[in-house]
Structures are given as C-alpha cells and as structure tokens.
Design an enzyme around this catalytic site. Structure first.
Site, PDB file in Angstrom:
ATOM      1  CG  HIS A   1     -39.681  -8.402 -35.341  1.00  0.00           C
ATOM      2  ND1 HIS A   1     -39.032  -9.481 -34.806  1.00  0.00           N
ATOM      3  CD2 HIS A   1     -38.758  -7.407 -35.382  1.00  0.00           C
ATOM      4  CE1 HIS A   1     -37.785  -9.159 -34.532  1.00  0.00           C
ATOM      5  NE2 HIS A   1     -37.582  -7.904 -34.876  1.00  0.00           N
TER       6      HIS A   1
HETATM    7  C1  UD1 Z   1     -37.511  -2.428 -34.160  1.00  0.00           C
HETATM    8  C2  UD1 Z   1     -36.069  -2.443 -34.663  1.00  0.00           C
HETATM    9  C3  UD1 Z   1     -35.631  -3.872 -34.930  1.00  0.00           C
HETATM   10  C4  UD1 Z   1     -35.856  -4.748 -33.713  1.00  0.00           C
HETATM   11  C5  UD1 Z   1     -37.293  -4.619 -33.226  1.00  0.00           C
HETATM   12  C6  UD1 Z   1     -37.453  -5.354 -31.932  1.00  0.00           C
HETATM   13  C7  UD1 Z   1     -35.412  -0.475 -35.999  1.00  0.00           C
HETATM   14  C8  UD1 Z   1     -35.125   0.027 -37.353  1.00  0.00           C
HETATM   15  N1  UD1 Z   1     -35.958  -1.705 -35.931  1.00  0.00           N
HETATM   16  O1  UD1 Z   1     -38.328  -2.935 -35.185  1.00  0.00           O
HETATM   17  O2  UD1 Z   1     -34.240  -3.883 -35.241  1.00  0.00           O
HETATM   18  O3  UD1 Z   1     -35.589  -6.085 -34.064  1.00  0.00           O
HETATM   19  O4  UD1 Z   1     -37.600  -3.232 -32.992  1.00  0.00           O
HETATM   20  O5  UD1 Z   1     -38.767  -5.667 -31.658  1.00  0.00           O
HETATM   21  O6  UD1 Z   1     -35.152   0.198 -35.034  1.00  0.00           O
HETATM   22  N2  UD1 Z   1     -45.665  -0.674 -32.909  1.00  0.00           N
HETATM   23  C9  UD1 Z   1     -46.718  -0.642 -32.050  1.00  0.00           C
HETATM   24  N3  UD1 Z   1     -46.458  -0.547 -30.717  1.00  0.00           N
HETATM   25  C10 UD1 Z   1     -45.217  -0.463 -30.203  1.00  0.00           C
HETATM   26  C11 UD1 Z   1     -44.138  -0.490 -31.091  1.00  0.00           C
HETATM   27  C12 UD1 Z   1     -44.368  -0.586 -32.441  1.00  0.00           C
HETATM   28  O7  UD1 Z   1     -47.868  -0.713 -32.467  1.00  0.00           O
HETATM   29  O8  UD1 Z   1     -45.065  -0.386 -28.960  1.00  0.00           O
HETATM   30  C13 UD1 Z   1     -45.924  -0.839 -34.364  1.00  0.00           C
HETATM   31  C14 UD1 Z   1     -46.098   0.478 -35.101  1.00  0.00           C
HETATM   32  O9  UD1 Z   1     -47.073   0.281 -36.088  1.00  0.00           O
HETATM   33  C15 UD1 Z   1     -44.747   0.660 -35.761  1.00  0.00           C
HETATM   34  C16 UD1 Z   1     -44.322  -0.772 -36.037  1.00  0.00           C
HETATM   35  O10 UD1 Z   1     -44.837  -1.522 -34.937  1.00  0.00           O
HETATM   36  O11 UD1 Z   1     -44.810   1.431 -36.931  1.00  0.00           O
HETATM   37  C17 UD1 Z   1     -42.821  -0.963 -36.126  1.00  0.00           C
HETATM   38  O12 UD1 Z   1     -42.169  -0.447 -34.967  1.00  0.00           O
HETATM   39  P1  UD1 Z   1     -40.664   0.086 -35.050  1.00  0.00           P
HETATM   40  O13 UD1 Z   1     -40.157   0.380 -33.704  1.00  0.00           O
HETATM   41  O14 UD1 Z   1     -40.553   1.146 -36.089  1.00  0.00           O
HETATM   42  O15 UD1 Z   1     -39.877  -1.135 -35.655  1.00  0.00           O
HETATM   43  P2  UD1 Z   1     -39.865  -2.659 -35.211  1.00  0.00           P
HETATM   44  O16 UD1 Z   1     -40.413  -3.470 -36.323  1.00  0.00           O
HETATM   45  O17 UD1 Z   1     -40.479  -2.799 -33.864  1.00  0.00           O
HETATM   46  N1  UDP Z   2     -39.638 -11.491 -26.518  1.00  0.00           N
HETATM   47  C1  UDP Z   2     -40.528 -11.326 -25.456  1.00  0.00           C
HETATM   48  N2  UDP Z   2     -41.861 -11.449 -25.704  1.00  0.00           N
HETATM   49  C2  UDP Z   2     -42.348 -11.752 -26.929  1.00  0.00           C
HETATM   50  C3  UDP Z   2     -41.431 -11.920 -27.998  1.00  0.00           C
HETATM   51  C4  UDP Z   2     -40.088 -11.765 -27.757  1.00  0.00           C
HETATM   52  O1  UDP Z   2     -40.110 -11.063 -24.329  1.00  0.00           O
HETATM   53  O2  UDP Z   2     -43.564 -11.854 -27.075  1.00  0.00           O
HETATM   54  C5  UDP Z   2     -38.202 -11.328 -26.241  1.00  0.00           C
HETATM   55  C6  UDP Z   2     -37.330 -12.477 -26.704  1.00  0.00           C
HETATM   56  O3  UDP Z   2     -37.334 -13.509 -25.735  1.00  0.00           O
HETATM   57  C7  UDP Z   2     -35.992 -11.792 -26.859  1.00  0.00           C
HETATM   58  C8  UDP Z   2     -36.360 -10.407 -27.333  1.00  0.00           C
HETATM   59  O4  UDP Z   2     -37.741 -10.233 -27.003  1.00  0.00           O
HETATM   60  O5  UDP Z   2     -35.334 -11.664 -25.608  1.00  0.00           O
HETATM   61  C9  UDP Z   2     -36.156 -10.308 -28.804  1.00  0.00           C
HETATM   62  O6  UDP Z   2     -36.720  -9.142 -29.268  1.00  0.00           O
HETATM   63  P1  UDP Z   2     -37.214  -8.965 -30.758  1.00  0.00           P
HETATM   64  O7  UDP Z   2     -37.405 -10.291 -31.392  1.00  0.00           O
HETATM   65  O8  UDP Z   2     -38.351  -8.041 -30.712  1.00  0.00           O
HETATM   66  O9  UDP Z   2     -35.989  -8.169 -31.413  1.00  0.00           O
HETATM   67  P2  UDP Z   2     -34.591  -8.604 -32.031  1.00  0.00           P
HETATM   68  O10 UDP Z   2     -33.878  -9.448 -31.044  1.00  0.00           O
HETATM   69  O11 UDP Z   2     -34.877  -9.316 -33.322  1.00  0.00           O
HETATM   70  O12 UDP Z   2     -33.931  -7.306 -32.300  1.00  0.00           O
END
Ligand code: UD1
Ligand code: UDP
Length: 351
Positions: A204
């Site tokens: 992601h």
């Molecule tokens: C965010 C964090 C990242 C973290 C990740 C965990 C920032 C800059 N990034 O990234 O550090 O590792 O969360 O998962 O804060 N979307 C949905 N449904 C949701 C959430 C997101 O469809 O419930 C989609 C939307 O298209 C959105 C995209 O995912 O634009 C990205 O979501 P966003 O929260 O901006 O960043 P992440 O990639 O999730």
């Molecule tokens: N995770 C989860 N379900 C999923 C994928 C990840 O519960 O389908 C959990 C994972 O075990 C970990 C956390 O989400 O505890 C990590 O989140 P993510 O990878 O979204 O963000 P990051 O840690 O890179 O910020």
C-alpha cells in the site's frame, strides 16, 4: 488528567487498542477519543473497534480521503474544535500518518502538550509522506515514546533526548496479548479459501502504488513464486489491480481482514512480503521471515540474520529473498517487554 487521543488510520487503531485499555484502567486518567475518519471502510476501521474492543470514538471528524493538504487541513480544523471544547491536559498521537501530524499541530498551537507514541522512527527518505509526518511530530511533541533503541538514538541525534522515554513497542504489546488467543484455538479467525501453504503479502506504500513500474515489478516477482501468494488488498491498491497490472494466477486477492485474522494469516504463512511498517514487525514477533519491498526500513532491529530482507521492487532481489532459507537464529528483545502501554500511562501521569 484528561487526555485526547487522535487516531484515524488502520495501524493506529491497533496501537490505540493496546494503549486505551491501559489508560482507561489507570485511576485519575480520562481518555477522550477522536477518530479523524482518515480510514472509513468497514474493514479498514469499524472491524478493529469491534474486534479489539476499542471504545467508541467520542468524536468522528469524517474527513475521508483527499490530497495531503486537503485531508490534513480538514483534520486540523476538526481537532482544534474538539480541543477548544475538551481542554485536555495532553494530546496523544500515534505513528506517522496525516492524522498524527494534524493532531500534534492542532494541539501544540493551542499550547496543549503532545505525546507521540512510536517516536524517533526514521527512514531518512524525505520522499515518504510518513517521514515528514514523523520529523515534524517529534519536533513539536513534549513527550516522545520511543519503541526501539534505534529510535532513541535517532531522537538523541536530533537533540530531542530530554523529551524521550523508552516505552518499547505497543504493537509488540498487541501481538503478545492477542497471539495467545490464536495459539490456543481461535479457529473463528481462520480466513476462508486460504490454502494450507502460502506466502502472505501486502502492498500500500505510496512509493509502490504511485509508481506503475514498481507495482508491475512486484507482480512480476509474484508470478514467478512457486507457491500461492495471499494478498489482502488495501483500498489504495485495489483500484490499480483493475487498471495497471494483471494479477497472476497464483495470487489470491482477498478483502482487507481483521487484526486477529491477519495475525493468524501471518503465523501460518511461509514468509511475508510487504511494504507495511507494522507487518514487518509482526512477522518478526511471530517468527516468520519478512521480505520488505522498499528501499529501506525504519525497523532496523528486524534485519539481523535475514529475519527481514530489504529488496526494493527488483523482481530478482525479491525472488532471491523468497529462496533464502527461513532463519533459525534467535530473535532479539529490542521492542520492550509487552507492557509498553503501562510505561506510557505512567509517564503521562507523572508529566
Ligand atoms: C495511510 C498513511 C500510511 C499508512 C496507511 C495505513 C498517510 C500519509 N499515509 O496511507 O502512512 O501506512 O494509511 O494503512 O497518512 N481508501 C478507501 N477506504 C478507506 C481508506 C482509504 O477507499 O477506508 C482509499 C482512498 O482511495 C484513499 C486511498 O485509499 O485515497 C489512500 O488512503 P489514505 O488514508 O490517504 O492513505 P493510505 O495509503 O491509506
Ligand atoms: N492488517 C490487518 N488487516 C489487513 C492488513 C493489515 O489487520 O488486511 C494489520 C497488520 O496486521 C498491522 C497493521 O494492519 O497490524 C498494519 O497496517 P498498515 O500496513 O495498513 O500500515 P503501516 O503499518 O504500514 O503504517
């Protein structure tokens, strides 16, 4: 003492589950919870509150998705409104997302002290939005809870030693707490349709999803792996799978799963391939070798003895790592004793 905790993204729910449980059991401590709404799908948000018994948020700002400035701006305004109303003694923020920096910035401008859980992590790659969020949050926080010895060293290097407390890693608290349930049963957390033998992957990180070449390389490597690859797909990546890459036949795409399902999938995986921060550590804690499809990692304590191999997205490097034997060397105890949340609660009460 009144604490306002600000959370909003999946990994923050998991971290807050460990901390909130202890904060709310600490006499004299009251916690108010703000959910920024950064993550909002049922399986990116609500499922964690239900499964991990995280208290219902007192406020949900419902900011949703958007560009960095738009999303962070809405959060700043929303958090500030709550802080005016609640007048807390401390604001608690977690990790490195836009919810983290928004919570910290809104509070510090109102002269409310800020505590940062998972402080001091550095990738030294300022192209990552998370790196900017970490640097700024640490700089403006009053109490820095460092999860690892490297985090302590990074904060010292930046002159932030006086505010730093070694707490250990709250994600280690969670793995220690919940993996017990899974070791002694937990069949209800089995994900349907998963073969007996598989590798587990997640993707992601912006540097991979926003760069078509990197994403194509990752899937090219997956197509050459002689085993099923289970991929719970982050919503950021889901859309790209329809347009950008064709999914190889050995890759099993599933919807994002709950935390306990994910821990179970990790425990039973042959190896883990990921660009996630949290999952690198969970693989280490659970004794599964991790292949990190990034150019660097903040979690350098996991790198010894090939427990975590950083490959970037070069298919040859990924495949070499897949063929590297599962380590047998003992893992080290660099992440605390599984009671980091208690260290955090005590330090907050003393401050
Ligand atoms: C965010 C964090 C990242 C973290 C990740 C965990 C920032 C800059 N990034 O990234 O550090 O590792 O969360 O998962 O804060 N979307 C949905 N449904 C949701 C959430 C997101 O469809 O419930 C989609 C939307 O298209 C959105 C995209 O995912 O634009 C990205 O979501 P966003 O929260 O901006 O960043 P992440 O990639 O999730
Ligand atoms: N995770 C989860 N379900 C999923 C994928 C990840 O519960 O389908 C959990 C994972 O075990 C970990 C956390 O989400 O505890 C990590 O989140 P993510 O990878 O979204 O963000 P990051 O840690 O890179 O910020």
């Amino acid at each position: 003492m009144k604490i306002v905790s600000v959370i909003g993204a999946r990994p923050q729910f998991i971290k807050a589950a460990a901390v909130s449980r202890v904060l709310r059991a600490t006499p004299g401590l009251q916690e108010i919870l703000i959910h920024t709404g950064q993550h909002y799908d049922e399986n990116m948000s609500e499922i964690f509150f239900r499964q991990l018994s995280i208290p219902e948020p007192d406020y949900n700002l419902e900011v949703g998705s958007g560009t960095h400035a738009h999303q962070t701006g809405l959060m700043l305004e929303g958090v500030e409104k709550v802080l005016f109303l609640e007048k807390p003694d401390y604001v608690l923020v977690y990790g490195d997302t836009n919810s983290t920096i928004a919570g910290a910035l809104a509070a510090t401008k109102l002269h409310i002290p800020v505590a940062h859980v998972e402080a001091g992590l550095r990738s030294f790659n300022r192209l990552m939005p998370e790196e900017i969020n970490r640097i700024v949050t640490d700089r403006i926080s009053d109490l820095l809870f460092a999860p690892t010895p490297t985090a302590i060293a990074n904060l010292k290097q930046e002159g932030l030693e006086a505010q730093t407390v070694f707490s250990g890693d709250v994600m280690y608290d969670s793995v220690s707490f919940y993996s017990k349930i899974l070791v002694s049963g937990g069949d209800e957390y089995k994900t349907p349709g998963i073969p007996g033998s598989y590798l587990l992957a997640t993707i992601h990180r912006a540097e991979n999803t926003d760069n078509p070449e990197n994403l194509k390389n990752i899937f090219s490597a997956f197509s050459r792996i002689d085993s099923p690859v289970v991929l719970p797909v982050h919503p950021r990546t889901a859309g790209l799978l329809k347009t950008l890459v064709s999914v190889p036949s050995n890759v099993i795409i599933i919807e994002p799963v709950g935390y306990l399902e994910m821990l179970r999938l990790t425990m039973h995986a042959g190896k883990v391939l990921t660009d996630s921060g949290g999952l690198q550590k969970e693989a280490y804690f659970l004794g599964r070798q991790c292949i990190t499809m990034r150019t660097e990692t903040e979690w350098v304590e996991t790198l010894h003895d090939n427990w975590n191999i950083v490959t970037g997205t070069d298919p040859e490097k990924i495949l070499n790592a897949v063929h590297t034997p599962q380590p047998t060397a003992p893992r080290r105890n660099d992440f605390g004793d599984g009671h980091s949340a208690s260290v955090i609660a005590k330090a907050l009460m003393k401050s």
